[in-house]
Design a protein around this motif. Structure first.
Motif, PDB file in Angstrom:
ATOM      1  N   ILE A  25     -18.657  -2.453  -8.695  1.00 29.20           N
ATOM      2  CA  ILE A  25     -17.232  -2.582  -8.342  1.00 29.20           C
ATOM      3  C   ILE A  25     -16.793  -1.302  -7.661  1.00 29.20           C
ATOM      4  O   ILE A  25     -17.071  -0.191  -8.140  1.00 29.20           O
ATOM      5  CB  ILE A  25     -16.374  -2.812  -9.608  1.00 29.20           C
ATOM      6  CG1 ILE A  25     -16.804  -4.085 -10.337  1.00 29.20           C
ATOM      7  CG2 ILE A  25     -14.896  -2.878  -9.248  1.00 29.20           C
ATOM      8  CD1 ILE A  25     -16.216  -4.217 -11.731  1.00 29.20           C
ATOM      9  N   LEU A  26     -16.107  -1.446  -6.556  1.00 32.10           N
ATOM     10  CA  LEU A  26     -15.537  -0.302  -5.841  1.00 32.10           C
ATOM     11  C   LEU A  26     -14.033  -0.526  -5.696  1.00 32.10           C
ATOM     12  O   LEU A  26     -13.597  -1.545  -5.149  1.00 32.10           O
ATOM     13  CB  LEU A  26     -16.175  -0.142  -4.458  1.00 32.10           C
ATOM     14  CG  LEU A  26     -15.645   1.008  -3.603  1.00 32.10           C
ATOM     15  CD1 LEU A  26     -16.015   2.348  -4.236  1.00 32.10           C
ATOM     16  CD2 LEU A  26     -16.180   0.926  -2.172  1.00 32.10           C
ATOM     17  N   ILE A  27     -13.261   0.406  -6.214  1.00 38.36           N
ATOM     18  CA  ILE A  27     -11.806   0.364  -6.066  1.00 38.36           C
ATOM     19  C   ILE A  27     -11.420   1.435  -5.069  1.00 38.36           C
ATOM     20  O   ILE A  27     -11.816   2.598  -5.199  1.00 38.36           O
ATOM     21  CB  ILE A  27     -11.103   0.618  -7.419  1.00 38.36           C
ATOM     22  CG1 ILE A  27     -11.555  -0.414  -8.455  1.00 38.36           C
ATOM     23  CG2 ILE A  27      -9.588   0.567  -7.262  1.00 38.36           C
ATOM     24  CD1 ILE A  27     -11.053  -0.136  -9.860  1.00 38.36           C
ATOM     25  N   THR A  28     -10.664   1.067  -4.040  1.00 35.13           N
ATOM     26  CA  THR A  28     -10.301   2.010  -2.987  1.00 35.13           C
ATOM     27  C   THR A  28      -8.803   2.255  -2.949  1.00 35.13           C
ATOM     28  O   THR A  28      -8.009   1.427  -3.385  1.00 35.13           O
ATOM     29  CB  THR A  28     -10.758   1.480  -1.615  1.00 35.13           C
ATOM     30  OG1 THR A  28     -10.087   0.235  -1.340  1.00 35.13           O
ATOM     31  CG2 THR A  28     -12.265   1.247  -1.593  1.00 35.13           C
ATOM     32  N   GLN A  44      -7.783   7.694  -4.317  1.00 40.79           N
ATOM     33  CA  GLN A  44      -9.111   7.829  -4.906  1.00 40.79           C
ATOM     34  C   GLN A  44      -9.931   6.552  -4.737  1.00 40.79           C
ATOM     35  O   GLN A  44      -9.397   5.447  -4.610  1.00 40.79           O
ATOM     36  CB  GLN A  44      -8.995   8.123  -6.403  1.00 40.79           C
ATOM     37  CG  GLN A  44      -8.235   9.396  -6.722  1.00 40.79           C
ATOM     38  CD  GLN A  44      -8.991  10.647  -6.340  1.00 40.79           C
ATOM     39  OE1 GLN A  44     -10.116  10.860  -6.782  1.00 40.79           O
ATOM     40  NE2 GLN A  44      -8.372  11.485  -5.504  1.00 40.79           N
ATOM     41  N   MET A  45     -11.255   6.751  -4.737  1.00 45.04           N
ATOM     42  CA  MET A  45     -12.191   5.640  -4.860  1.00 45.04           C
ATOM     43  C   MET A  45     -12.830   5.722  -6.244  1.00 45.04           C
ATOM     44  O   MET A  45     -13.177   6.810  -6.708  1.00 45.04           O
ATOM     45  CB  MET A  45     -13.264   5.691  -3.776  1.00 45.04           C
ATOM     46  CG  MET A  45     -12.742   5.453  -2.377  1.00 45.04           C
ATOM     47  SD  MET A  45     -14.090   5.152  -1.198  1.00 45.04           S
ATOM     48  CE  MET A  45     -14.994   6.675  -1.316  1.00 45.04           C
ATOM     49  N   ASP A  58     -12.252  11.344  -3.776  1.00 44.00           N
ATOM     50  CA  ASP A  58     -11.341  11.173  -2.637  1.00 44.00           C
ATOM     51  C   ASP A  58     -12.090  11.265  -1.310  1.00 44.00           C
ATOM     52  O   ASP A  58     -11.482  11.376  -0.249  1.00 44.00           O
ATOM     53  CB  ASP A  58     -10.207  12.190  -2.678  1.00 44.00           C
ATOM     54  CG  ASP A  58     -10.712  13.628  -2.627  1.00 44.00           C
ATOM     55  OD1 ASP A  58     -11.934  13.838  -2.570  1.00 44.00           O
ATOM     56  OD2 ASP A  58      -9.866  14.541  -2.668  1.00 44.00           O
ATOM     57  N   ASP A  59     -13.424  11.210  -1.383  1.00 39.99           N
ATOM     58  CA  ASP A  59     -14.259  11.298  -0.178  1.00 39.99           C
ATOM     59  C   ASP A  59     -14.399   9.912   0.444  1.00 39.99           C
ATOM     60  O   ASP A  59     -15.366   9.186   0.192  1.00 39.99           O
ATOM     61  CB  ASP A  59     -15.634  11.869  -0.540  1.00 39.99           C
ATOM     62  CG  ASP A  59     -16.540  12.035   0.693  1.00 39.99           C
ATOM     63  OD1 ASP A  59     -16.024  11.875   1.818  1.00 39.99           O
ATOM     64  OD2 ASP A  59     -17.741  12.301   0.506  1.00 39.99           O
ATOM     65  N   ASP A  60     -13.434   9.543   1.288  1.00 42.48           N
ATOM     66  CA  ASP A  60     -13.477   8.203   1.878  1.00 42.48           C
ATOM     67  C   ASP A  60     -14.418   8.121   3.079  1.00 42.48           C
ATOM     68  O   ASP A  60     -14.574   7.063   3.682  1.00 42.48           O
ATOM     69  CB  ASP A  60     -12.076   7.739   2.273  1.00 42.48           C
ATOM     70  CG  ASP A  60     -11.400   8.656   3.275  1.00 42.48           C
ATOM     71  OD1 ASP A  60     -12.032   9.644   3.707  1.00 42.48           O
ATOM     72  OD2 ASP A  60     -10.232   8.400   3.612  1.00 42.48           O
ATOM     73  N   ALA A  61     -15.077   9.235   3.412  1.00 43.19           N
ATOM     74  CA  ALA A  61     -16.044   9.201   4.512  1.00 43.19           C
ATOM     75  C   ALA A  61     -17.376   8.609   4.052  1.00 43.19           C
ATOM     76  O   ALA A  61     -18.166   8.127   4.856  1.00 43.19           O
ATOM     77  CB  ALA A  61     -16.272  10.611   5.058  1.00 43.19           C
ATOM     78  N   LYS A  62     -17.602   8.639   2.744  1.00 40.32           N
ATOM     79  CA  LYS A  62     -18.862   8.124   2.223  1.00 40.32           C
ATOM     80  C   LYS A  62     -18.802   6.611   2.142  1.00 40.32           C
ATOM     81  O   LYS A  62     -17.781   6.028   1.782  1.00 40.32           O
ATOM     82  CB  LYS A  62     -19.132   8.708   0.826  1.00 40.32           C
ATOM     83  CG  LYS A  62     -20.533   8.438   0.321  1.00 40.32           C
ATOM     84  CD  LYS A  62     -20.837   9.261  -0.927  1.00 40.32           C
ATOM     85  CE  LYS A  62     -22.261   9.001  -1.391  1.00 40.32           C
ATOM     86  NZ  LYS A  62     -22.592   9.802  -2.597  1.00 40.32           N
ATOM     87  N   ASP A  63     -19.915   5.987   2.465  1.00 39.42           N
ATOM     88  CA  ASP A  63     -19.975   4.526   2.503  1.00 39.42           C
ATOM     89  C   ASP A  63     -20.755   4.011   1.298  1.00 39.42           C
ATOM     90  O   ASP A  63     -21.722   4.629   0.858  1.00 39.42           O
ATOM     91  CB  ASP A  63     -20.661   4.076   3.800  1.00 39.42           C
ATOM     92  CG  ASP A  63     -20.265   2.651   4.182  1.00 39.42           C
ATOM     93  OD1 ASP A  63     -19.407   2.072   3.479  1.00 39.42           O
ATOM     94  OD2 ASP A  63     -20.818   2.131   5.151  1.00 39.42           O
ATOM     95  N   ALA A  72      -6.883  -1.183  -3.794  1.00 38.58           N
ATOM     96  CA  ALA A  72      -5.720  -0.885  -4.647  1.00 38.58           C
ATOM     97  C   ALA A  72      -4.460  -0.690  -3.821  1.00 38.58           C
ATOM     98  O   ALA A  72      -3.349  -0.901  -4.321  1.00 38.58           O
ATOM     99  CB  ALA A  72      -6.000   0.343  -5.494  1.00 38.58           C
ATOM    100  N   ASP A  73      -4.637  -0.243  -2.570  1.00 39.21           N
ATOM    101  CA  ASP A  73      -3.502  -0.139  -1.650  1.00 39.21           C
ATOM    102  C   ASP A  73      -2.369   0.717  -2.215  1.00 39.21           C
ATOM    103  O   ASP A  73      -1.195   0.380  -2.129  1.00 39.21           O
ATOM    104  CB  ASP A  73      -2.992  -1.545  -1.306  1.00 39.21           C
ATOM    105  CG  ASP A  73      -2.103  -1.552  -0.069  1.00 39.21           C
ATOM    106  OD1 ASP A  73      -2.252  -0.637   0.772  1.00 39.21           O
ATOM    107  OD2 ASP A  73      -1.250  -2.452   0.040  1.00 39.21           O
TER     108      ASP A  73
END
Length: 468
Positions: A25-28, A44-45, A58-63, A72-73
């Motif tokens: 599960i990934l929450i963004t 946060q992710m 908080d590293d949203d560059a990582k895939d 989560a918006d």
């Protein structure tokens, strides 16, 4: 130039070929509330594998490769809530109705409960096992098993204790049974038996929780090892300058529990309050105020509950058990009714004082059969609001329903807060509960035991137990 370009392209190719980290599960884009500090970690992710948080970043560059992604918006994420005082009870004929209450907890984002004694222990253990195995949906259940009381105790299923040997045997039996803590009750128990149980439980290393007979002083109970005080009657007794005199009169048969309340309220002083609070704090004794049920039961005469929504979801057999308290309230004379109102107000005023003194609080609703109109699930949100209305900061109310409960049960290394390596049981809220605690029930989704539940899923849980 060509060489530099070649190496740049080679490096980019290597990076592109790196395997992505896989998560269940990934929450963004979540606003994560740290219930221990009150901080909000923005944007946060959260990655969850096998029900455990593997990162918060908080590293949203990582895939990432995720089996399921929740956007989560900008909504707020908190640990799943725990109701630290509930009951499953009512005898064999109400077992199925009690089991049908379990979805009400999940529908309200309650992912853990502390069951404080009843008469269906074996069934509760079966439910515990089924929930752990994933064959039944429900909150994590911690249970005391049978209550310990004196002979002829009020509640069915209680174990009677009169001698020191019986105290040892009772504590041993609960440990052998697999109880998570010991619950003491005060309807028939003697002063000596009460202290013996506390001392033996402390010696054996099992937590205790409970009421306190008025034949015992607050400092005696706390120093003997009482782990959490359930309800505020017993804290009030310790804040009275006449606690010893009231205790002596109760032992001599000259005073009763309810008959002592006006006297206790009239003899409270700031100095004695502080001494009682310091005692609780210094001995790490928790307090469960249960304000919400106090509000409900105090005003049974004045409030019409006939149209309560949750009457549609609670079995008729359990609703029948409400009549005992309702009859008592309706038959009470004016003097007793006023005393209950004054007492309720006194309890409300105690809560911010306890917090200011550093006493750790637990959020518990006391829902269950016989406790009129206090419905599983929604009543925990009522308790949070009651705590805040009494003067507790919102973050402290959240702590009382998350990390504090995990600490009391000594499982805070895995439960109670959102950290890497800890449980991924969590709620996604549409609005910030630190601004308005009522937002705790404005839930957009829940993760429990590694499974995602949308708001529609949670609503369906509620509807699954609607009476036809």
């Amino acid at each position: 130039m060509k060489t530099r370009t070649f190496f740049l392209l080679f490096a980019l190719t290597i990076i592109a070929c790196q395997p992505k980290e896989s998560v269940d599960i990934l929450i963004t884009h979540a606003e994560v509330i740290d219930v221990e500090t009150g901080e909000i970690w923005s944007d946060q992710m959260i990655g969850i594998n096998d029900g455990t948080i593997v990162f918060i970043s908080d590293d949203d560059a990582k895939d990432y490769n995720a089996k399921e992604t929740i956007e989560a918006d900008g909504n707020y994420v908190i640990p799943g809530l725990w109701d630290m005082h509930i009951h499953f009870r009512g005898g064999e004929e109400l077992v199925e109705e009690n089991k049908s209450l379990i979805p009400l907890f999940l529908a309200n984002g309650i992912t853990g409960v502390r069951e404080a004694g009843g008469d269906m222990t074996q069934k509760i253990f079966e439910w515990q096992d089924a929930i752990e195995a994933g064959t039944m949906k429900g909150p994590k259940i911690f249970t005391s098993g049978p209550k310990l009381d004196g002979p002829g105790g009020t509640w069915a299923g209680s174990i009677p204790v009169t001698t020191q040997e019986e105290a040892f045997e009772a504590v041993d039996s609960l440990i052998d049974l697999g109880s998570d803590f010991v619950k003491l009750y005060d309807s028939r128990i003697s002063r000596d038996a009460y202290i013996w149980i506390l001392e033996e439980a402390k010696r054996r290393g099992i937590k205790t929780s409970g009421h306190m007979p008025f034949s015992v002083l607050l400092n005696e109970a706390v120093e003997a090892g009482l782990g959490s005080v359930e309800h505020l009657y017993y804290v009030l007794k310790g804040t009275s300058t006449e606690e010893q005199e009231v205790t002596d009169d109760v032992i001599a048969g000259k005073a009763s529990f309810w008959g002592s309340m006006n006297r206790l309220m009239a003899t409270t002083t700031k100095e004695q309050e502080q001494a009682a609070f310091n005692l609780l704090r210094d001995n790490n004794t928790y307090v469960t105020p249960t304000l919400y049920i106090g509000n409900v039961l105090t005003y049974l005469k004045e409030v019409d509950h006939a149209n309560d929504q949750y009457l549609n979801y609670v079995g008729d057999g359990i609703i029948d058990t409400y009549q005992g308290r309702i009859r008592s309230a309706l038959n009470a004379n004016e003097e007793f009714t006023q005393m209950r109102i004054d007492l309720n107000n006194t309890f409300v005023n105690l809560v911010p004082k306890l917090h200011k003194a550093g006493v750790t609080l637990l959020a518990g609703s006391d829902c269950g059969a016989s406790n009129s109109y206090v419905y599983p699930g929604e009543s925990l949100h009522g308790e949070l609001k009651a705590l805040v209305d009494a003067g507790l900061p919102e973050i402290e109310a959240l702590k009382a329903a998350t990390i504090n409960g995990a600490k009391f049960l000594e499982v805070d290394s895995f439960y109670g807060s959102l950290k890497t390596g800890k449980s991924g049981d969590l709620l996604i809220l549409n609005d910030n509960p630190l601004e308005d605690i009522s937002n705790s029930k404005n839930i957009s989704g829940m993760v429990l035991q590694g499974k995602v539940y949308t708001k529609s899923d949670m609503d369906a849980m509620l509807e699954s137990v609607r009476k036809k």
